[in-house]
Each structure stands twice: as C-alpha cells, then as structure tokens.
Design an enzyme around this catalytic site. Structure first.
Site, PDB file in Angstrom:
ATOM      1  N   GLU A 374       0.829  -1.198   0.000  1.00  0.00           N
ATOM      2  CA  GLU A 374       0.000   0.000   0.000  1.00  0.00           C
ATOM      3  C   GLU A 374       0.865   1.250   0.000  1.00  0.00           C
ATOM      4  O   GLU A 374       1.874   1.314   0.695  1.00  0.00           O
ATOM      5  CB  GLU A 374      -0.918  -0.014   1.229  1.00  0.00           C
ATOM      6  CG  GLU A 374      -2.136  -0.847   0.936  1.00  0.00           C
ATOM      7  CD  GLU A 374      -2.590  -1.663   2.106  1.00  0.00           C
ATOM      8  OE1 GLU A 374      -1.965  -1.556   3.180  1.00  0.00           O
ATOM      9  OE2 GLU A 374      -3.568  -2.405   1.946  1.00  0.00           O
ATOM     10  N   HIS A 456      -0.669  -5.461  12.098  1.00  0.00           N
ATOM     11  CA  HIS A 456      -1.628  -6.538  11.843  1.00  0.00           C
ATOM     12  C   HIS A 456      -1.289  -7.802  12.630  1.00  0.00           C
ATOM     13  O   HIS A 456      -1.041  -8.854  12.028  1.00  0.00           O
ATOM     14  CB  HIS A 456      -1.649  -6.893  10.355  1.00  0.00           C
ATOM     15  CG  HIS A 456      -2.015  -5.760   9.441  1.00  0.00           C
ATOM     16  ND1 HIS A 456      -1.790  -5.790   8.084  1.00  0.00           N
ATOM     17  CD2 HIS A 456      -2.621  -4.573   9.690  1.00  0.00           C
ATOM     18  CE1 HIS A 456      -2.222  -4.671   7.530  1.00  0.00           C
ATOM     19  NE2 HIS A 456      -2.724  -3.901   8.493  1.00  0.00           N
ATOM     20  N   ASN A 494      -4.950  -6.300   4.426  1.00  0.00           N
ATOM     21  CA  ASN A 494      -5.321  -5.746   5.736  1.00  0.00           C
ATOM     22  C   ASN A 494      -6.456  -6.594   6.330  1.00  0.00           C
ATOM     23  O   ASN A 494      -7.397  -6.952   5.623  1.00  0.00           O
ATOM     24  CB  ASN A 494      -5.781  -4.301   5.585  1.00  0.00           C
ATOM     25  CG  ASN A 494      -4.916  -3.541   4.609  1.00  0.00           C
ATOM     26  OD1 ASN A 494      -4.853  -3.898   3.452  1.00  0.00           O
ATOM     27  ND2 ASN A 494      -4.242  -2.537   5.071  1.00  0.00           N
TER      28      ASN A 494
HETATM   29  P1  FAE Z   1      -8.821  -5.145  18.256  1.00  0.00           P
HETATM   30  O1  FAE Z   1      -9.491  -4.275  17.253  1.00  0.00           O
HETATM   31  O2  FAE Z   1      -7.369  -5.004  18.470  1.00  0.00           O
HETATM   32  O3  FAE Z   1      -9.590  -4.920  19.629  1.00  0.00           O
HETATM   33  C1  FAE Z   1      -9.191  -5.511  20.832  1.00  0.00           C
HETATM   34  C2  FAE Z   1      -9.721  -4.651  21.966  1.00  0.00           C
HETATM   35  O4  FAE Z   1      -9.591  -5.380  23.183  1.00  0.00           O
HETATM   36  C3  FAE Z   1      -8.966  -3.344  22.157  1.00  0.00           C
HETATM   37  O5  FAE Z   1      -9.891  -2.291  22.225  1.00  0.00           O
HETATM   38  C4  FAE Z   1      -8.225  -3.535  23.482  1.00  0.00           C
HETATM   39  O6  FAE Z   1      -8.097  -2.335  24.234  1.00  0.00           O
HETATM   40  C5  FAE Z   1      -9.134  -4.512  24.206  1.00  0.00           C
HETATM   41  N1  FAE Z   1      -8.447  -5.341  25.197  1.00  0.00           N
HETATM   42  C6  FAE Z   1      -7.280  -5.984  25.063  1.00  0.00           C
HETATM   43  N2  FAE Z   1      -6.979  -6.697  26.172  1.00  0.00           N
HETATM   44  C7  FAE Z   1      -8.011  -6.466  27.045  1.00  0.00           C
HETATM   45  C8  FAE Z   1      -8.284  -6.895  28.363  1.00  0.00           C
HETATM   46  N3  FAE Z   1      -7.452  -7.730  29.011  1.00  0.00           N
HETATM   47  N4  FAE Z   1      -9.406  -6.450  28.975  1.00  0.00           N
HETATM   48  C9  FAE Z   1     -10.264  -5.628  28.332  1.00  0.00           C
HETATM   49  N5  FAE Z   1     -10.047  -5.184  27.060  1.00  0.00           N
HETATM   50  C10 FAE Z   1      -8.946  -5.602  26.429  1.00  0.00           C
HETATM   51  O7  FAE Z   1      -9.096  -6.687  17.948  1.00  0.00           O
HETATM   52  N6  FAE Z   1      -6.479  -3.248   9.478  1.00  0.00           N
HETATM   53  C11 FAE Z   1      -7.136  -3.135   8.316  1.00  0.00           C
HETATM   54  O8  FAE Z   1      -7.847  -4.067   7.910  1.00  0.00           O
HETATM   55  N7  FAE Z   1      -7.017  -1.980   7.557  1.00  0.00           N
HETATM   56  C12 FAE Z   1      -6.229  -0.945   7.948  1.00  0.00           C
HETATM   57  O9  FAE Z   1      -6.160   0.083   7.271  1.00  0.00           O
HETATM   58  C13 FAE Z   1      -5.526  -1.060   9.168  1.00  0.00           C
HETATM   59  N8  FAE Z   1      -4.707  -0.064   9.602  1.00  0.00           N
HETATM   60  C14 FAE Z   1      -4.175  -0.141  10.869  1.00  0.00           C
HETATM   61  C15 FAE Z   1      -3.479   0.954  11.371  1.00  0.00           C
HETATM   62  C16 FAE Z   1      -3.021   0.936  12.685  1.00  0.00           C
HETATM   63  C17 FAE Z   1      -2.263   2.119  13.237  1.00  0.00           C
HETATM   64  C18 FAE Z   1      -3.284  -0.191  13.513  1.00  0.00           C
HETATM   65  C19 FAE Z   1      -2.830  -0.236  14.944  1.00  0.00           C
HETATM   66  C20 FAE Z   1      -3.955  -1.282  13.001  1.00  0.00           C
HETATM   67  C21 FAE Z   1      -4.405  -1.272  11.685  1.00  0.00           C
HETATM   68  N9  FAE Z   1      -5.126  -2.326  11.160  1.00  0.00           N
HETATM   69  C22 FAE Z   1      -5.715  -2.238   9.939  1.00  0.00           C
HETATM   70  C23 FAE Z   1      -5.319  -3.571  11.925  1.00  0.00           C
HETATM   71  C24 FAE Z   1      -6.720  -3.697  12.517  1.00  0.00           C
HETATM   72  O10 FAE Z   1      -7.072  -2.513  13.206  1.00  0.00           O
HETATM   73  C25 FAE Z   1      -6.745  -4.918  13.450  1.00  0.00           C
HETATM   74  O11 FAE Z   1      -6.449  -6.058  12.671  1.00  0.00           O
HETATM   75  C26 FAE Z   1      -8.073  -5.109  14.106  1.00  0.00           C
HETATM   76  O12 FAE Z   1      -8.434  -3.995  14.883  1.00  0.00           O
HETATM   77  C27 FAE Z   1      -8.050  -6.350  14.998  1.00  0.00           C
HETATM   78  O13 FAE Z   1      -9.366  -6.604  15.423  1.00  0.00           O
HETATM   79  P2  FAE Z   1      -9.621  -7.507  16.686  1.00  0.00           P
HETATM   80  O14 FAE Z   1     -11.088  -7.722  16.809  1.00  0.00           O
HETATM   81  O15 FAE Z   1      -8.763  -8.718  16.616  1.00  0.00           O
END
Ligand code: FAE
Length: 515
Positions: A374, A456, A494
């Site tokens: 990207e 990721h 992504n």
């Molecule tokens: P996630 O969204 O990480 O959510 C987990 C949640 O659980 C978080 O809010 C934590 O605070 C919470 N948590 C963790 N441990 C605990 C605990 N012990 N007790 C209570 N709460 C807790 O999980 N992906 C794309 O597809 N496209 C993009 O453009 C993209 N850009 C990105 C840019 C950045 C800067 C970042 C950081 C990530 C990016 N990603 C992108 C990755 C994507 O956001 C990530 O794969 C998903 O958010 C993961 O989803 P989950 O449901 O696994």
C-alpha cells in the site's frame, strides 16, 4: 454514542457504580472481552438474540472533546490522548533527515494507540471502545479467495464469499474512492507518483476500499467539512469521516437494550466458576489510577481482546492452572501478516506534495513475490520527497507466545525475515526502473525497511487448532475466541474485514447450536 435509558436499566450493577466504588461481584449471562471487530460482532449478535451481554473494554470511550474541542489529537501535534500510558510517543515513522520530528514527550494517560514492545517486534494496537477501528487506516480489503481457502482449509469458502464477506462490507460501510477525485486531488499526488514509478517497473496498481467516507473527504477538500483525513489525522484517531465500530456495530448492540459497555475495565484473569467463568477485572480512571477491583461471572465468555490480549488471557489461564485443560495450541501460529514498511527517495523533479491525505487508497501488487504494497502518506505538511509503503507479504513464517511467570505476561518469540526479503525484491526493481534509491532517515537506525513493528497482529488461538472450526475453545464449554487471534498469522491483505466476516460466520453458528 448514546446510551438508551433502557440499556442503562438493563445494565448490571457494574456500570452503575460511582467512580469511588470498590470490589463488587456481578453476573452477566454473556461477557465479551474487548470491543474491536470480533468483539463488536459478538456484542451485536448476542444482543439481538436477547442475551444480556456485558462488554469489558480496557480503553476509554472516545466521545468527549478535550479543551481544544477535539476528541482526538492529530499526528503533527500529539498530546496525552495519543498513546496508551507512554512518556513519549512512539510513531512508526520517526521523522525525516534523521530528526525525530514525529515524537515528543507526553503525559501518561489512557491514550488511543498502544505499541506493545517485544524483543524484535513492536505491535501497534488500538485502545478504546471500538478497538483498532479508532486508529487504523480504514483500508477494508476482502482477501483473495484462493489465499483465504489456503489459510482456512476447513471453512466453507463459498459461504464466506457469498454471505459473510458481503455482510461485513455492508455493516462496516466500505466505500470506494471515485476515480475522478483521486486523479484530480492534490492530496493524492503522492499516490499517483508511486503508481507511475511502479508501472515503469512493470507492476500493476489497484484501488483499496476504505471505511473513511470519500464523500466527506471530497467535502473536506472543497472546504465544506472539517478536515480530518486531509488534516493529518489517522493513527491517533480521526475526528471526522471514518466509520468506526462505536458508530456502527457497538451503537447497534447498545440499541438492542441488551448490551452494556464498560470502558476502562481491564480483564486480568479468567477462571472456571460454577458452570461458567469468573473474571478478575480492574477498573481504572483515564490517568491509570485503580478505581475498583471487580469480580464478574458469566455463563458464556467471548474473548475479543485482539491477537495479543486474547492470547495472553488464555496463556495465563492455562499456565497458572486457572484453566488447565486449555490446549497446547494456545500461543501458537502468530504472525505480523508479513508487514514491512519501506521508504524510497524521489528525484527533486518528482515532488510527492506537501498536502497528503492520511488515508491510503492505492496498492502495488507483485504476484511473483506475493507482495501487496500500500502506498502510504507522509502528511508532514512539508515536501519530503519520501515515498512510503506498507508492504504485506504472504509467507509461512510464524512465531509463538509463551507465558512468563516472572512478569505474568505473554512474551512473543519471533524471528522473521521473509517479508523484508520479498519486499526488498519488489522495491529494488522499482528503484532500478526509476533510477531512485531508498531513504535511510525515516525509521531510525539508518534502515530503509522496517520489519520490527507491525499493525496486523494475527493468531495465537488459531481457528481449527486452539479452537474448533467456529471459535469454540477446545477443552471448555461456552468459551469462545472471536477476534484476530483466530487468523493464522497471515491473510495477505489488511485484516479487519476478514476478522469481521469470520466473527459473523462463527456467531451465526454458535447462536444456532449452543443455546
Ligand atoms: P482489536 O481491534 O485489536 O480490539 C481488541 C480490543 O480489546 C482493544 O480495544 C483492546 O483495548 C481490548 N483489550 C485488550 N486486552 C483487554 C483486556 N485484558 N481487557 C479488556 N479489554 C482488552 O481486535 N487493518 C485493516 O484491515 N485496515 C487498515 O487500514 C488497518 N490499519 C491499521 C493501522 C493501525 C495504526 C493499527 C494499529 C492497526 C491497523 N489495522 C488495519 C489492523 C486492525 O485494526 C486490526 O487487525 C483489528 O483492529 C483487529 O481486530 P480484533 O477484533 O482482533
């Protein structure tokens, strides 16, 4: 987000406590840990099924403007809202000309972006109600069908592509940049330049869909809407334009009247109690002071704390004896989705533009090296002559998490190099075709490639290995994984569309069969 009166009345004792409350016990039929993609799908579908559900999220609810009138701070002026309890920001791009321009000291606070640092790998994750949706680039890519089938050999691929990927795209409001806007906008000069350079090397480029509203972005450019993507906002949150989970899935979940969200509640332990589960929960305030230690019990437990969070809770539970029958596969199959960042240097006659949209919309494909790169912005507000990329390389390299009793934390064992090797091949060819070279002043340490951090994180409780084929954790009833921990280390694009679609698929079966 508005909480309806009905939702409030349906809430457990937990959220009705004042800020000075102390150890309490409460029960919810279902608990969801985290509020990212997988967790939000679980919360909505449980709520719609009439199951009273408590969502425990360690980060803040991001809906209250600070003294500057903004909920989130920008990338060029980060403050305490930017990062999760750090003394200094840790932006992926350090600066230009070896000057650490991007980072600065900040007050320790429950900011929205975390970087969890392991040996050889820093992992960026979102913290707050909405998880990664609050901080990510919004790139919403449905994976290549053949590669998805390779990664998930036991999943019905036709059902995913006919039903669950379209559902995820609709729920997340995925939209496409209009071609005429892309071609005309000064804010995408940087992308058009990289497209030209890729074409000279024989590589195709294609548009990347997004959950950022391109209608809003066009109005930003015309001066009719407040600037967010065009105002250098993304990794510390977008104040406008991006459709995040707290506006979509989670708002819908709360509107069912069955779902309550408890922000600033971190789950620290999971154990068996009665026929269900008991959670140790620490409630903090936004400056990190402990407000209460809580004991929450539930009949069904959905882990949606992300690859790092879910894997750590399971490993700790297994290795301390709280859930001793968890399988050996917990902690295995982790990968950074082949993430590598690359910086190229342009000729003086090829400016990238000092106006750059923070939302990437174009990607280069190199099928022979399995690289999907990207074209990323450097919205520094000045001409940098840098072309930046996030390359995603499909490969089989995996690491693993182990539990460290000394620190009570999960520790990552990772030693990958395949992604950087593949990306070097792609970008060497682009440089050769254009008479250009790399930039060594962008990532720190004089490196042109950065494969020591990722956005990721995937795996740790892989579908079909640590869980059954629908995310039911092996060895325990009514315990589920619903997030990126299910994805085996690589998905080639992504990941959030995949995480969402997979969670939708799993919840549909769980709610049908496990009632
Ligand atoms: P996630 O969204 O990480 O959510 C987990 C949640 O659980 C978080 O809010 C934590 O605070 C919470 N948590 C963790 N441990 C605990 C605990 N012990 N007790 C209570 N709460 C807790 O999980 N992906 C794309 O597809 N496209 C993009 O453009 C993209 N850009 C990105 C840019 C950045 C800067 C970042 C950081 C990530 C990016 N990603 C992108 C990755 C994507 O956001 C990530 O794969 C998903 O958010 C993961 O989803 P989950 O449901 O696994």
């Amino acid at each position: 987000m508005t909480i309806t009166r009905r939702a409030l009345l349906g809430a457990s004792a937990l959220t009705l406590l004042g800020p000075k409350a102390h150890a309490t016990t409460s029960h919810a039929p279902a608990v969801v840990v985290g509020s990212g993609y997988g967790a939000s799908v679980a919360a909505l579908r449980l709520g719609q099924a009439g199951i009273r559900t408590l969502v425990l999220e360690m980060g803040q609810r991001w809906d209250t403007p600070g003294p500057d009138g903004k909920v989130f701070c920008g990338m060029l002026n980060p403050d305490h809202r930017s990062m999760w309890f750090k003394d200094r920001t840790e932006a992926p791009v350090k600066g230009i000309l070896f000057l650490d321009l991007a980072n600065r000291p900040i007050r320790r606070h429950a900011g929205v972006l975390d970087r969890v640092n392991f040996a050889g790998m820093g992992v960026y994750v979102g913290r707050g109600v909405g998880g990664g949706s609050l901080v990510n680039g919004g790139m919403a890519v449905t994976p290549d069908r053949e590669y998805f089938a390779r990664r998930f050999p036991t999943v019905d691929v036709a059902e995913m592509y006919d039903r669950f990927f379209p559902l995820a795209n609709k729920m997340l409001r995925v939209n496409h940049i209009p071609g005429h806007f892309f071609e005309a906008s000064e804010h995408y000069r940087f992308s058009r330049l990289s497209r030209t350079h890729a074409a000279r090397a024989g590589f195709d480029t294609g548009f990347v869909p997004n959950v950022y509203s391109f209608d809003h972005m066009a109005r930003e450019e015309r001066g009719e809407a407040p600037k967010s993507a065009l105002g250098a906002e993304v990794i510390y949150g977008n104040n406008h334009g991006k459709f995040t989970l707290d506006q979509g899935y989670l708002a819908d979940a709360v509107a069912t009247g069955n779902v309550t969200i408890a922000p600033l509640h971190q789950v620290t332990r999971v154990a068996r109690e009665g026929g269900g589960y008991a959670l140790s929960v620490r409630e903090i305030d936004a400056d990190g002071r402990t407000v209460a230690e809580k004991h929450v019990t539930c009949d069904r437990l959905f882990l949606g704390a992300g690859s790092l969070g879910t894997t750590e809770l399971l490993l700790r539970a297994r290795d301390t004896g709280d859930l001793p029958d968890l399988p050996a596969e917990v902690g295995e199959g982790w990968g950074p989705n082949g993430n590598v960042m690359v910086a190229r240097n342009n000729h003086l006659w090829d400016p990238t533009g000092f106006l750059q949209s923070a939302i990437p919309t174009l990607a280069i494909t190199d099928p022979s090296r399995e690289v999907f790169a990207e074209i990323a912005p450097v919205p520094a507000g000045v001409e940098t002559y840098v072309s930046l990329y996030l390359a995603i390389n499909r490969n089989e390299e995996r690491g693993r998490f182990v539990y460290d009793p000394a620190t009570d934390r999960a520790v990552l064992r990772w030693q990958g190099s395949a992604a950087a090797t593949a990306a070097t091949g792609t970008f060497d060819r682009i440089n050769d075709a254009n008479g250009t070279g790399y930039r060594h002043d962008v990532f720190g340490g004089g490196r042109a490639f950065a494969d020591d951090f990722c956005y990721h994180p995937l795996g740790g409780a892989v579908l079909g290995r640590a869980t059954d084929d629908h995310g039911r954790v092996k060895g325990y009833r009514n315990l589920y994984v619903t997030d990126g921990a299910l994805v085996p280390g690589s998905i080639g694009v992504n990941p959030f569309v995949t995480i969402t679609a997979l969670a939708e698929r799993n919840l549909a079966t769980i709610l049908r069969e496990d009632r």
